[in-house]
Design an enzyme around this catalytic site. Structure first.
Site, short mmCIF file in Angstrom:
data_model
loop_
_atom_site.label_atom_id
_atom_site.label_comp_id
_atom_site.label_asym_id
_atom_site.label_seq_id
_atom_site.Cartn_x
_atom_site.Cartn_y
_atom_site.Cartn_z
N LYS A 53 5.19 -12.50 -41.89
CA LYS A 53 5.09 -13.90 -42.34
C LYS A 53 4.47 -14.77 -41.24
CE LYS A 53 8.91 -13.09 -45.48
NZ LYS A 53 10.36 -13.12 -45.75
N GLN A 97 15.83 -15.70 -43.26
CA GLN A 97 15.60 -14.32 -43.70
C GLN A 97 16.92 -13.66 -44.10
OE1 GLN A 97 12.48 -12.75 -43.98
NE2 GLN A 97 13.66 -11.13 -44.97
N ASP A 120 10.97 -20.25 -49.93
CA ASP A 120 11.31 -18.98 -50.56
C ASP A 120 11.63 -19.19 -52.05
OD1 ASP A 120 11.18 -16.66 -49.05
OD2 ASP A 120 13.08 -17.05 -47.99
#
Ligand code: NAD
Length: 292
Positions: A53, A97, A120
């Site tokens: 990412k 995460q 997200d």
């Protein structure tokens, strides 16, 4: 022989498009978008995802920051960090995460993230808007799957889509996206589904997000099916440098000959998830900077 849905290539195309946009923005004297990743602990797969990412941010010209914590961090400390990131005007979007250590409630952490920075697409507010015309930030993996289908001109309207897996981050939002904006007829299967193959054999488009390598075999699909394999499981493999291979949920050797299109693992959905994160960050940035 099936056409390979090349997520790596499509993700690269998207990154080039976004990079051009970033250049235009910064040429006008504006700051670039800023994505922050919070990583707790030493999970190998999580580290790999986060580093992918961060690399994508470099490619497109975003500012990126990685905040790392030891797995002993308390829930309160992590929630305080989330509060800071929510208020930081220099941060357009951030991800925490997953997975998190067991002593930290994922639900509490996600609930605390401002929906406007939730790139997200995991917060209840963004989940609740998936089906709305003016949705904001879609869940990254299902969004990536839809984008991949779109870029190969694969129509979902009127098709029978079967989604295997009903997690909050992949299967459920995938089903809503396909049935809502995608105008498909959707069947969602999961661990309690009886006779899974009866459902998967009816699929025009089959999306599998389970985490069980080889769950779907050739006998379970019909000729011409479009197959999207979201699964990524690390399987020990002494022939690989890293000591493991990434396996999808679909047995490629027996399913591919019957499919019209199929994603590889790796190189299918994974890169598209990152591309979605990059797209969502641009959306969040534009809203924050009122550039729309
Ligand atoms: P999860 O464990 O939260 O959910 C798994 C789902 O599979 C559940 O809904 C469960 O009911 C269902 N299931 C389990 N066994 C089954 C069976 N035998 N038959 C039918 N359904 C069954 O997992 P998740 O977070 O949704 O992730 C699923 C997979 O996708 C994992 O391999 C994960 O690593 C991968 N993933 C990949 C990406 C990517 O970007 N490529 C992103 C997210 C998740």
């Amino acid at each position: 022989m099936a056409i390979i849905l090349d997520g790596r290539k499509v993700a690269r195309d998207i990154e080039s498009e976004i990079a051009e946009e970033v250049k235009k923005i910064t040429d006008k004297g504006n700051r670039p978008p800023h994505l922050v990743a919070v990583l707790v602990g030493e999970d190998g797969a999580s580290k790999t995802y986060v580093s992918g990412k961060m690399k994508a941010c470099d490619v497109v010209g975003y500012k990126s920051s990685l905040i790392r914590y030891d797995e002993t961090i308390t829930e309160e400390e992590l929630l305080n960090k989330v509060d800071d990131l929510n208020e930081d005007k220099g941060v357009d979007g951030y991800i925490v995460q997953l997975p998190l250590p067991e002593h930290i409630s994922v639900e509490k952490v996600i609930d605390r993230i401002y929906p406007s920075k939730d790139v997200d697409g995991f917060t209840p507010a963004n989940f609740g808007k998936i089906d709305q015309e003016h949705h904001s930030l879609l869940p990254a993996t299902p969004m990536g799957v839809i984008e991949l289908l779109n870029r190969y001109d694969i129509e979902t309207k009127g098709k029978h889509c079967v989604v295997v897996g009903k997690s909050h981050i992949v299967g459920m939002p995938m089903g809503i996206l396909l049935a809502g904006p995608g105008d498909a007829t959707v069947t969602i299967c999961h661990i309690h589904t009886q006779n899974l193959e009866e459902h998967t054999r009816k699929a025009d488009i089959l999306v599998v997000a389970v985490g069980k390598p080889g769950l779907i075999i050739g006998d379970m699909v019909k000729e011409g099916v479009v197959v999207v394999d979201v699964g990524t499981t690390r399987v020990p493999d002494a022939t690989k440098k890293k000591g493991f291979a990434l396996k999808g949920d679909v047995e490629f050797a027996t399913v591919e000959p019957k499919a019209s299109y199929i994603t590889p693992v790796p190189g299918g959905v994974g890169p598209m998830t990152i591309a979605s994160l990059i797209m969502n960050t641009m959306i969040a940035y534009k809203k924050a900077m009122v550039l729309e």
